[in-house]
Design a protein around this motif. Structure first.
Motif, short mmCIF file in Angstrom:
data_model
loop_
_atom_site.label_atom_id
_atom_site.label_comp_id
_atom_site.label_asym_id
_atom_site.label_seq_id
_atom_site.Cartn_x
_atom_site.Cartn_y
_atom_site.Cartn_z
N GLU A 14 0.83 -1.20 0.00
CA GLU A 14 0.00 0.00 0.00
C GLU A 14 0.87 1.26 0.00
O GLU A 14 0.58 2.22 -0.70
CB GLU A 14 -0.86 0.05 1.26
CG GLU A 14 -2.09 -0.82 1.25
CD GLU A 14 -2.78 -0.76 2.62
OE1 GLU A 14 -3.54 0.19 2.85
OE2 GLU A 14 -2.48 -1.63 3.47
N GLY A 17 2.39 1.73 -3.31
CA GLY A 17 1.33 2.11 -4.25
C GLY A 17 0.99 3.59 -4.12
O GLY A 17 0.97 4.34 -5.11
N ALA A 18 0.76 4.02 -2.89
CA ALA A 18 0.38 5.42 -2.67
C ALA A 18 1.53 6.35 -3.07
O ALA A 18 1.32 7.40 -3.70
CB ALA A 18 0.02 5.63 -1.20
N ALA A 20 4.08 5.77 -5.17
CA ALA A 20 4.34 5.79 -6.61
C ALA A 20 3.24 6.55 -7.34
O ALA A 20 3.50 7.30 -8.28
CB ALA A 20 4.46 4.37 -7.15
N ALA A 21 2.01 6.39 -6.86
CA ALA A 21 0.87 7.02 -7.55
C ALA A 21 0.97 8.54 -7.50
O ALA A 21 0.52 9.23 -8.42
CB ALA A 21 -0.43 6.54 -6.93
N ALA A 22 1.54 9.05 -6.44
CA ALA A 22 1.60 10.51 -6.29
C ALA A 22 2.66 11.14 -7.19
O ALA A 22 2.73 12.36 -7.32
CB ALA A 22 1.88 10.87 -4.84
N LYS A 23 3.48 10.30 -7.81
CA LYS A 23 4.44 10.76 -8.83
C LYS A 23 5.26 11.97 -8.39
O LYS A 23 5.22 13.03 -9.00
CB LYS A 23 3.70 11.14 -10.12
CG LYS A 23 3.06 9.97 -10.84
CD LYS A 23 2.85 10.37 -12.30
CE LYS A 23 1.94 9.43 -13.06
NZ LYS A 23 2.24 8.02 -12.97
N PRO A 140 7.62 0.09 -7.33
CA PRO A 140 6.58 -0.46 -8.20
C PRO A 140 7.09 -1.65 -9.01
O PRO A 140 6.32 -2.53 -9.38
CB PRO A 140 6.23 0.70 -9.12
CG PRO A 140 6.76 1.91 -8.47
CD PRO A 140 7.89 1.49 -7.59
N GLY A 163 9.22 6.27 -6.67
CA GLY A 163 8.30 5.30 -6.10
C GLY A 163 8.97 4.26 -5.21
O GLY A 163 8.30 3.45 -4.58
#
Ligand code: FAD
Lengths: 289, 786
Positions: A14, A17-18, A20-23, A140, A163
């Motif tokens: 998690e 994920g969070a 990496a998603a925020a870039k 990731p 990430g």
């Protein structure tokens, strides 16, 4: 001022994920003793904070099947201090981490944060480099292991890919009569933070040094592994000539940034002085243990 | 002379004079219940943030506030033009000091906000006022300054040279004053005839004051009474009131109410008026609501006045026996970009007054310039010329001793003024009234285990360390006491309030002042209160500064107490139905002489509150508002002995032993006096070994935070051994001499002399402060190379 989101996931997946998603708009929060200071000073303005302290693996201290230690990246110096055996095996690593700040800061500050913050003067890193610690990183694209000295790439910079989160440090099993030590020199003066930090890890056979690793902090854009210094010590009785040679290797490895006030000559010299003093402490400990 | 000190109860009363009573305010302060200026919050208050010059020197063409004024929460932005339009005056330096040609100080009075030029990094040009401090800060960043940068000069010596950038059109050579004292021809001759001359070029490094509490101010204005109120941390509300009312706002002092609560350190720095105070007061009037400003630490580095920064050549002439025949100090003092009320004094008159120290000196010359530079203004800093001058003298003596092959203690002994020569008229114009300098040095030498040094040095050498030992004798000329209020008020609830115009900014005045009153009048110590920080309560007040508070307020309290006693005698006589002449006052009680009929001050006050039926001509209460006139300077003195170790491989200096013997005259509270000595020593150690404000060639302060500016910590010092050898002053009723700054005066020379002593075998003759590890290491390297 923009809003800041805060998440504290309980699993590594998690968290990755969070993050990496925020870039790039996200920041990892371990102890926060660098991050929060930098945020208050307006140096970083994250949109998302990913607190990793709830992830069990990042807060654990374990023995590896091989007989070494694995330390979660977010473990604080105060917690590590309380471990029943770690400090006996790696007193130098522990003293580096617990030179950071003050008692309050040590209750929060982690070696992972110290490494990822990327300061060339980070106090816990030379000890880990001298220990031959391996950093485990997860992103990731999965997990990878790299020597600690390959993580920092310059002041404030690391080799972590976007990430990627630092998960843990793995320290190898220890032969008998091995020990380590860390000394730093901070002349508290104008224009200087830490001038030199030096970590030495040794294995002794009687009076003879059979294995050595030497690391220097604050004398170059990254913490250094000084192989020539280690070579000068191995298979010697740590006599004056060998120590002089190792000290000279340390001085030669120095590449300090600032020469405004003649600090290059000074730092370079002091690096050698500290090498001798740190080696003496580590050898003493190794013979005793 | 009052008998209070010689009273046979001296030292026997639990709270009497001479007792180590703990500070009455500490329980409150330690619980976080203090009331510092930033704790003051007034209804409807807005927040101000200063816009400061990012350049050290430049022409200010314009200030664009358009974008900032539309930022969220912004209420107003005021610039120098607004203050001008409102007719506000400037901050002035009224010192009567004269230059060598008799001319007065040459300077341009300072407006609160720059209008034509900016003259240092941090020079305020505008204040942004908003609903919150954060909004004000954000908006301040949007104010656009149109500045044409000019070349800057930050060093006093360079600024006085021909061709240097000029800060003011009307001040040639950037020189505020070219000061000279002494007979140049005679001094020249003495140097020519001397059998030995010692000469040192000495830098007295620039200090960032680092008060624990940053400056803060809350301004408010009452339209109905047209009165301003300023809550601010300062060193004396009476002086602050007068400065702001008379120089800047052109109003009656009563209309400028200055209130000070707790103050977290000042050391001279918070003494004067600052631009921010004027801005918040004016803004409060314009906006009709209180305005608060609190500095942050980065602001403090730029906006708080700095200390020291002198560049001197010190020379001592000696005859063949090592007797001093003349002292000459020439050089420069950096006053920064503007003068404060006192700043030209330090490198000039105060250097002169204090350089003479405890020595017999036939001739003295001080010739120095106070010079403007593009740096933060410099003002008095703990000692204000006293530590500087004693440092020059003691470094000269130590150097002369080494050069002449005379033991440094012996050389001092040959030149110290003997008790039999006192009163002594010194060549610098000072008249020493008391002191026993040789005994003090002897006691300090003994306390330091002088003879054990060789063994300790040998032991250090075994560990690869260089040990050195240094002596610092000092004598300080305290600020003379001007008018000071001695108010004693008997309150409805039974408390007794002392009202006086000195101001506690961390020293702990309440306790010793209460001890004086308690001993004199016998009123219970626990019931004594202290008011200093409210200008509406004061009829006079010289503030605190120059180590004079106990002499000023102590004397004022004693004299006021005498008036209380006189009043009380009259009332007691009426109560006891006897003649005033029959009433004696003893042990805190009025007594009909030779009888057992007594009434204490407290009881009498209570009877008065209950309502005594008194004839017309008798006072109705015991309260007194008195003004103590004046007392001359006192001469605290002493001897410090420092022993330290140098690590030659790293240059790290570690203080190992520290002994001192001081003469502070009558000591009211030895606990607080020793604490003052400790603090002063550590502050001196900071200057000697660590602290240095560094500017780059463009005038940017490179040491702008504690990352780059080191102050000492508890772990940097050993335990101090403190002893007193008191010879009470004859010039003030208490016999006190003042102790607040003496620690610095003794520690700079003792530490630096010890350091040079450690390195002398390697050939090092002098090191300038701060002796940082790198500098010490470099000195060792170059001595080795030579
Ligand atoms: C008063 C004070 C004194 C200090 N003294 C010292 C000192 O003497 N010596 C010294 O070396 N340092 C010192 N520091 C700096 C700081 O305490 C250390 O660097 C500390 O180790 C940082 O750890 P942390 O857990 O608080 O990191 P955080 O502040 O939480 O993180 C630091 C940085 O690393 C990133 N990060 C943290 N964990 C991870 C992770 N697992 N994966 C990827 N990125 C991560 C964060 O996003 C952030 O950018 C001091 C700080 C303070 C406030």
């Amino acid at each position: 001022m923009t809003d800041i989101q805060y998440v504290a996931p309980s699993t590594l997946d998690e968290a990755v994920g969070a993050y990496a998603a925020a870039k790039g708009a996200a920041r990892i929060l371990a102890g926060g003793t660098d991050l929060l200071v930098q945020m208050r000073a307006g140096m970083v303005k994250p949109g998302l904070i990913v607190d990793i302290k709830k992830v069990a693996e990042l807060s654990a201290i374990e023995k590896t099947p091989e007989g070494g230690f694995r330390i979660g990246a977010a473990v604080s110096g105060a917690v590590l201090e309380e471990h029943p055996t770690f400090g006996k095996v790696w007193p130098g690593v522990l003293e580096g981490l617990n030179l950071i700040g003050s008692t309050q800061v040590q209750g929060r500050a982690s070696a992972g944060g110290n490494l990822c913050n990327g300061s060339p003067a980070a106090d816990s890193i030379p000890g880990l480099v001298a220990a031959g610690a391996i950093a485990t990183v997860q992103g990731p694209n999965g997990r990878r292991n790299i020597p600690v000295e390959q993580v920092p790439t310059g002041p404030g910079k690391t080799s972590l890919a976007p990430g990627e989160i630092l998960v843990s440090f793995t320290l190898p099993p220890r032969p008998a009569h091995s020990s380590d030590a860390y000394l730093r020199m901070i002349p508290r003066t104008e224009m200087d933070i830490a001038v030199v930090g030096c970590a030495v890890s040794l294995t002794m056979d009687g009076d003879t040094c059979t294995a050595a690793r030497v690391s220097l902090g604050a004398v170059a854009p990254t913490v250094l592994l000084v192989e020539d210094a280690a070579k000068a010590l191995v298979l010697t009785k740590l006599d004056d000539a060998s120590l002089d040679k190792a000290a000279a290797a340390c001085s030669a490895a120095c590449n300090p940034i600032d020469d405004k006030r003649g600090t290059i000559a000074y730092r370079t010299k002091v690096a050698g002085v500290l090498l001798k003093r740190t080696t003496a402490i580590a050898a003493e400990r190794a013979k005793g243990g | 002379m009052d008998s209070v000190v010689e009273d046979n109860q001296l030292g026997m009363m639990k709270y009497g004079i001479g007792q180590p009573v703990t500070r009455s305010e500490d329980p409150k302060l330690l619980r976080g219940e203090g009331n510092y200026t930033d704790d003051v919050n007034l209804d409807g208050q807005a927040y101000g943030v200063m816009v400061r010059s990012p350049y050290a020197h430049g022409t200010l063409n314009g200030i664009d506030t358009a974008e900032a004024s539309t930022a969220p929460g912004v209420i107003a932005i005021l610039t120098g033009a607004d203050l001008d339009a409102a007719g506000l005056g400037t901050m002035k330096c009224g010192l009567p000091l004269k230059g060598r040609d008799g001319s007065p100080i040459n300077y341009v009075p300072r407006p609160a906000l720059a209008t034509d030029k900016v003259r240092y990094v941090g020079d305020p040009v505008a204040i942004v006022i908003a609903e919150t401090a954060t909004q004000a800060r954000d908006a301040a960043e949007l104010v656009e300054l149109d500045i044409d940068p000019l070349p800057a000069v930050t060093d006093a010596r360079a600024a006085a040279e021909a061709g240097a950038p000029q800060l003011y059109d009307s001040v040639s050579g950037n020189t505020a004053i070219d000061f000279q004292y002494g007979d140049t021809a005679k001094v020249d001759t003495a140097f020519k005839e001397a059998s030995h001359q010692t000469r040192l070029n000495i830098r007295n490094n620039r200090i960032v004051v680092s008060a624990m509490e940053p400056r803060s101010a809350v301004g408010s204005f009452d339209a109905a009474s047209e009165g301003y109120t300023l809550n601010v941390g300062c060193q004396g509300v009476f002086g602050m009131m007068n400065t702001l009312a008379k120089q800047v706002f052109n109003i009656e002092p009563e209309k400028m109410h200055v209130v000070t609560g707790n103050v977290g350190g000042s050391f001279g720095m918070k003494a004067g008026a600052y631009p921010e105070y004027i801005c918040v007061l004016h803004a409060a009037k314009v906006l009709g609501r209180p305005v608060k400003w609190t500095d942050d630490r980065s602001g403090s580095f730029l906006s708080d006045c700095h200390g020291r920064d002198h560049d001197m050549t010190a020379e001592l002439a000696l005859d063949a026996d090592g007797k001093f025949t003349a002292l000459r100090i020439t050089g420069y003092g950096n006053v920064g970009a503007f003068l404060t009320a006192v700043s030209p004094m330090m490198p000039t008159m105060n250097t002169l007054k204090n350089a003479n120290s405890v020595y017999r000196l036939p001739l003295i010359e001080v010739a120095s310039k106070a010079v403007f530079t593009n740096t933060t203004p410099v003002t008095a800093y703990r000692g204000a010329g006293r530590p500087e001058a004693n440092y020059y003298m003691e470094r000269l003596i130590e150097t002369a001793a080494r050069e002449m092959g005379i033991d440094a203690i012996e050389l001092r002994r040959r030149n110290q003024i003997l008790p039999s020569e006192i009163p002594y008229a010194a060549a610098n114009g000072m008249n020493y009234d008391s002191g026993d300098f040789p005994t003090i040095m002897q006691k300090a030498v003994e306390a330091s285990d002088w003879d054990g040094f060789a063994a300790r040095k040998a032991e250090s050498e075994k560990r690869g360390k260089l040990r050195g030992r240094g002596v610092g004798c000092y004598l300080e000329v305290t600020a003379p006491v001007q008018e000071e209020m001695g108010g004693i008020r008997f309150e409805e609830n039974g408390d007794v309030t002392i009202i006086t115009g000195t101001l506690d900014y961390g020293q702990g005045h309440w306790t010793p002042f209460a001890q004086v009153l308690h001993q004199k009048l016998g009123v219970p110590f626990e019931r004594i209160r202290l008011i200093q920080g409210d200008s509406a309560e004061l009829i006079a007040g010289g503030g605190t500064g120059g180590s004079k508070s106990i002499m000023a307020s102590g004397a004022a309290i004693l004299e006021a107490s005498d008036i209380v006693i006189d009043k009380g005698k009259k009332i007691a006589a009426h109560v006891f139905e006897t003649a005033v002449e029959d009433i004696v006052f003893e042990g805190g009680a009025f007594q009909v002489a030779g009888t057992d009929r007594t009434v204490t001050v407290t009881e009498l006050a209570e009877q008065l509150r209950g309502g005594l039926d008194l004839p017309e001509d008798l006072p109705r209460d015991l309260s007194v508002k008195h003004i103590f006139d004046a007392a001359p300077s006192a001469f605290p003195n002493g001897c410090h002995v420092c022993e330290l170790e140098v690590d030659p491989d790293t240059g790290v200096v570690e203080i190992d032993r520290y002994n001192m013997v001081n003469d502070f005259g009558t000591v009211v509270n030895p606990l607080l006096v020793e604490g003052q000595a400790h603090g002063g020593i550590v502050q001196g150690l900071g200057q000697a070994l660590m602290e240095n404000a560094v500017y780059d060639s463009e005038g940017q302060l490179q040491t702008g935070s504690y990352m780059d500016y080191a102050v000492p910590r508890a772990s940097d010092v050993p335990s101090f051994t403190f002893a007193t050898h008191a010879v009470p002053a004859t010039t003030n009723p208490l016999g006190a001499k003042g102790c607040g700054e003496a620690g610095c005066a003794g520690s700079l020379p003792s530490i630096m002399n010890a350091l040079v002593d450690a390195l002398a075998p390697l050939g090092v003759k002098h090191i300038d402060m701060p002796a940082t590890p790198e500098k010490v290491w470099a000195a060792i390297q170059s001595a080795k190379a030579a």
